[in-house]
Design an enzyme around this catalytic site. Structure first.
Site, PDB file in Angstrom:
ATOM      1  N   GLU A 180       9.661   0.220  10.715  1.00 50.24           N
ATOM      2  CA  GLU A 180      10.693   1.227  10.437  1.00 50.24           C
ATOM      3  C   GLU A 180      10.033   2.581  10.641  1.00 50.24           C
ATOM      4  O   GLU A 180       9.246   3.017   9.807  1.00 50.24           O
ATOM      5  CB  GLU A 180      11.203   1.095   8.991  1.00 50.24           C
ATOM      6  CG  GLU A 180      12.001  -0.158   8.711  1.00 50.24           C
ATOM      7  CD  GLU A 180      13.398  -0.129   9.327  1.00 50.24           C
ATOM      8  OE1 GLU A 180      13.718   0.811  10.089  1.00 50.24           O
ATOM      9  OE2 GLU A 180      14.155  -1.068   9.040  1.00 50.24           O
ATOM     10  N   LYS A 220       0.834  -1.203   0.000  1.00 48.85           N
ATOM     11  CA  LYS A 220       0.000   0.000   0.000  1.00 48.85           C
ATOM     12  C   LYS A 220       0.870   1.254   0.000  1.00 48.85           C
ATOM     13  O   LYS A 220       1.626   1.483   0.927  1.00 48.85           O
ATOM     14  CB  LYS A 220      -0.904   0.038   1.233  1.00 48.85           C
ATOM     15  CG  LYS A 220      -1.998   1.088   1.076  1.00 48.85           C
ATOM     16  CD  LYS A 220      -2.637   1.506   2.379  1.00 48.85           C
ATOM     17  CE  LYS A 220      -1.913   2.642   3.062  1.00 48.85           C
ATOM     18  NZ  LYS A 220      -1.886   3.908   2.304  1.00 48.85           N
ATOM     19  N   CYS A 239      14.077   9.713   6.770  1.00 45.69           N
ATOM     20  CA  CYS A 239      13.969   9.277   8.162  1.00 45.69           C
ATOM     21  C   CYS A 239      15.293   9.420   8.907  1.00 45.69           C
ATOM     22  O   CYS A 239      15.315   9.651  10.106  1.00 45.69           O
ATOM     23  CB  CYS A 239      13.473   7.845   8.217  1.00 45.69           C
ATOM     24  SG  CYS A 239      14.451   6.738   7.190  1.00 45.69           S
ATOM     25  N   GLU A 284      10.391  14.878  15.615  1.00 40.52           N
ATOM     26  CA  GLU A 284      10.975  14.769  14.276  1.00 40.52           C
ATOM     27  C   GLU A 284      10.332  15.842  13.386  1.00 40.52           C
ATOM     28  O   GLU A 284       9.127  15.808  13.155  1.00 40.52           O
ATOM     29  CB  GLU A 284      10.677  13.377  13.713  1.00 40.52           C
ATOM     30  CG  GLU A 284      11.241  13.157  12.342  1.00 40.52           C
ATOM     31  CD  GLU A 284      10.724  11.866  11.695  1.00 40.52           C
ATOM     32  OE1 GLU A 284       9.574  11.468  11.949  1.00 40.52           O
ATOM     33  OE2 GLU A 284      11.492  11.255  10.936  1.00 40.52           O
TER      34      GLU A 284
HETATM   35  P1  NAD Z   1       2.352   7.815   8.278  1.00 36.83           P
HETATM   36  O1  NAD Z   1       2.597   6.888   9.401  1.00 36.83           O
HETATM   37  O2  NAD Z   1       1.299   8.844   8.414  1.00 36.83           O
HETATM   38  O3  NAD Z   1       1.950   6.999   6.957  1.00 36.83           O
HETATM   39  C1  NAD Z   1       2.781   5.973   6.431  1.00 36.83           C
HETATM   40  C2  NAD Z   1       1.901   4.961   5.704  1.00 36.83           C
HETATM   41  O4  NAD Z   1       1.068   4.297   6.648  1.00 36.83           O
HETATM   42  C3  NAD Z   1       0.938   5.558   4.676  1.00 36.83           C
HETATM   43  O5  NAD Z   1       0.812   4.646   3.604  1.00 36.83           O
HETATM   44  C4  NAD Z   1      -0.374   5.679   5.459  1.00 36.83           C
HETATM   45  O6  NAD Z   1      -1.517   5.654   4.624  1.00 36.83           O
HETATM   46  C5  NAD Z   1      -0.311   4.442   6.333  1.00 36.83           C
HETATM   47  N1  NAD Z   1      -0.989   4.532   7.620  1.00 36.83           N
HETATM   48  C6  NAD Z   1      -1.135   5.612   8.421  1.00 36.83           C
HETATM   49  N2  NAD Z   1      -1.766   5.271   9.579  1.00 36.83           N
HETATM   50  C7  NAD Z   1      -1.979   3.941   9.507  1.00 36.83           C
HETATM   51  C8  NAD Z   1      -2.556   2.988  10.391  1.00 36.83           C
HETATM   52  N3  NAD Z   1      -3.029   3.363  11.577  1.00 36.83           N
HETATM   53  N4  NAD Z   1      -2.610   1.686  10.007  1.00 36.83           N
HETATM   54  C9  NAD Z   1      -2.105   1.300   8.818  1.00 36.83           C
HETATM   55  N5  NAD Z   1      -1.558   2.150   7.923  1.00 36.83           N
HETATM   56  C10 NAD Z   1      -1.499   3.452   8.265  1.00 36.83           C
HETATM   57  O7  NAD Z   1       3.782   8.409   7.942  1.00 36.83           O
HETATM   58  P2  NAD Z   1       4.152   9.534   6.883  1.00 36.83           P
HETATM   59  O8  NAD Z   1       3.921  10.863   7.487  1.00 36.83           O
HETATM   60  O9  NAD Z   1       3.498   9.204   5.570  1.00 36.83           O
HETATM   61  O10 NAD Z   1       5.725   9.238   6.677  1.00 36.83           O
HETATM   62  C11 NAD Z   1       6.719   9.907   7.326  1.00 36.83           C
HETATM   63  C12 NAD Z   1       7.266   9.084   8.473  1.00 36.83           C
HETATM   64  O11 NAD Z   1       7.860   7.878   7.981  1.00 36.83           O
HETATM   65  C13 NAD Z   1       8.374   9.804   9.212  1.00 36.83           C
HETATM   66  O12 NAD Z   1       8.184   9.654  10.588  1.00 36.83           O
HETATM   67  C14 NAD Z   1       9.626   9.066   8.758  1.00 36.83           C
HETATM   68  O13 NAD Z   1      10.715   9.159   9.632  1.00 36.83           O
HETATM   69  C15 NAD Z   1       9.127   7.673   8.625  1.00 36.83           C
HETATM   70  N6  NAD Z   1      10.041   6.865   7.814  1.00 36.83           N
HETATM   71  C16 NAD Z   1      10.830   5.919   8.426  1.00 36.83           C
HETATM   72  C17 NAD Z   1      11.751   5.179   7.685  1.00 36.83           C
HETATM   73  C18 NAD Z   1      12.666   4.182   8.327  1.00 36.83           C
HETATM   74  O14 NAD Z   1      13.374   3.458   7.618  1.00 36.83           O
HETATM   75  N7  NAD Z   1      12.706   4.073   9.639  1.00 36.83           N
HETATM   76  C19 NAD Z   1      11.843   5.387   6.316  1.00 36.83           C
HETATM   77  C20 NAD Z   1      11.025   6.354   5.724  1.00 36.83           C
HETATM   78  C21 NAD Z   1      10.114   7.082   6.488  1.00 36.83           C
END
Ligand code: NAD
Length: 463
Positions: free
Chosen positions: A240, A170, A273, A365
């Protein structure tokens, strides 16, 4: 959006459409599907059917098909670039580099599928012969964010597929474009149902977690990760999550330190990230660092050197953190004149200095083109500040004293630590977090084990 699991399970609601927006201009750029229960169930069922054949392939044959997928991505790099840019607004050079990494990643796992890091096998118990079979988990639900729509999907999908699983992936709501093309190419190169794209929002993500998938690989925010873990129950979850990387600059740091950190902090508009976020110096080099970083960040223009923030929510989050900061010095660079600053999500590179240790821009962050600068009395205090936040993903140390640098690297609480560089990564090296940054492992042969489970076989033998 906040329905309890039981309500979600009963839902028969079908998909809707959402408007997509160009982050560079704020203008509409088409629509995307928000998958609901029927689409989630159909995708997972198709992946389950595909699993029997895909997992039965020899690693050599699986590798050959993954190689074919890598070749398709390479051949269609321009189409991937156009889709990736439509959703993120990234500059061409960033997009091209990321697509190259995706191709390399699928090639790496095409070969890694044939390797093993296994416990001992053989005559370990008298009269018995033992070995370990590494078996796929089954159908893996992958959920990825919008910051690197294709690359983050590849980090998850390539090792999961190489390990013999099928995948339903997704994308984030705002960036479904490149994963859709990848799934089209995967159907050709890997077989029907082996890798599917399931466009949708966070509700789709929850439905996928609560579907019949055998494992969830989630990359995204800490808050969503905790929700995923709670809903996944006893199934395996790989998380992650967010970072908030420190960069310790000592007085004897290399001459290119400020330029390197400014580049890493603004690459992808700081939406990485592991991007450097919290610069920490000693009192004696604090003023030099503030001046050096302000100059280096000042030469990085939004709209020329890096792209916009991805979406209005992210821009609002960034604005909230900047507004609530206690920083006495708040130095913003510029936005290129031809970027649509009024309507796009453009934010300039920014330096915040003279702030309290628990400033919101330090403890949370920010995920934007921004560095905070803090000072410590000595190296031990600098290390303590670096390790003082709950996130523990990336970290860097900048010094020409190798012994001090290696000592600090060893004591930093982070899954990935750099000395005199930051954000340098390759398919061979693992990436993962600690603390609230999660506990998953991406990249390297170790990621294969993330998507496999061992079965120990022991046979009684007479001779
Ligand atoms: P987010 O958690 O809002 O969304 C990420 C994904 O999860 C999206 O596809 C979203 O639709 C889905 N999602 C959101 N809530 C959900 C739930 N309750 N259940 C299932 N799916 C859900 O994050 P974002 O704002 O899109 O991304 C940025 C974040 O991602 C930052 O915190 C960044 O550090 C992190 N990130 C971490 C890594 C790593 O390797 N650790 C890599 C890239 C990004």
């Amino acid at each position: 959006m906040t329905a309890a699991p039981t309500e979600l399970n009963k839902s028969t609601e079908s998909s809707e459409l959402t408007e997509l927006t160009d982050p560079r201009t704020g203008r509409p750029r088409g629509t995307a599907t928000l998958s609901r229960e029927p689409e989630v169930a159909a995708a997972v069922a198709a992946a389950r059917i595909a699993l029997a054949e895909w997992s039965a392939l020899t690693p050599k044959d699986r590798g050959r098909r993954l190689d074919r997928l890598a070749a398709l991505i390479e051949e269609h790099a321009d189409r991937y670039a156009a889709r990736e840019q439509a959703g993120t607004g990234k500059p061409g050079a960033e997009t091209a580099g990321e697509i190259e990494q995706v191709v390399d990643l699928f090639r790496f796992y095409a070969t890694a599928a044939r390797t093993r890091t296994v416990p001992a096998s053989g005559r370990l118990v008298a009269g018995h012969e033992s070995w370990v079979r590494w078996e796929p988990i089954g159908v893996v639900g992958v959920i990825v964010p919008w910051n690197y729509p294709l690359l983050m999907a590849a980090w998850r999908c390539a090792p999961a597929l190489a390990a013999g699983n099928t995948v339903v992936a997704k994308p984030a709501e705002t960036t479904p474009d490149s994963l859709e093309l990848l799934a089209e190419h995967a159907a050709r190169a890997l077989g029907a149902g082996v890798l599917q794209s399931l466009p949708g929002d966070r509700r789709t993500g929850r439905l996928l977690v609560e579907s019949a998938v055998d494992m969830v690989a989630f990359t995204g925010s800490g808050r969503a990760g905790a929700d995923v873990a709670a809903r996944a129950g006893t199934r395996r979850v790989s998380l992650e999550l967010g970072g908030n990387a420190p960069a310790i600059i000592l007085p004897d740091a290399p001459a290119d330190t400020y330029a390197s950190l400014a580049e890493a902090a603004t690459y992808n508009a700081g939406q990485s990230c592991a991007a450097p976020a919290r610069v920490i110096t000693l009192a004696e080099n604090y003023e030099d660092t503030v001046a050096g970083l302000a100059a280096a960040l000042g030469s990085r223009l939004a709209g020329r050197d890096f792209g916009p923030l991805n979406n209005p929510d992210q821009a609002a989050r960034y604005d909230r953190l900047v507004a609530s900061s206690t920083a006495k010095r708040n130095l913003a660079a510029g936005i290129a004149p031809d970027a649509d600053g009024a309507r796009g999500n453009w934010r300039p590179a920014r330096l915040l200095a003279d702030l309290v240790y628990d400033d919101p821009a330090v403890t949370e962050e920010v995920f934007g083109p921004l560095l905070t600068v803090q000072q410590a009395q000595d190296t031990e205090a600098a290390l303590a500040l670096a390790n003082s936040v709950p996130q523990a993903l990336g970290a860097s140390v900048w010094t020409t004293d190798l012994e001090t640098g290696l000592d600090l690297v060893a004591r930093l609480n982070a899954g990935e630590a750099w000395l005199n560089c930051h954000l340098v990564q390759t398919a061979e090296l693992p990436h993962g977090g600690r603390g609230t940054s999660g506990h998953g492992t991406d990249l390297s042969v170790l990621a294969l084990q993330e998507y496999q489970r061992p079965k120990t076989v022991t046979v009684r033998v007479t001779r």
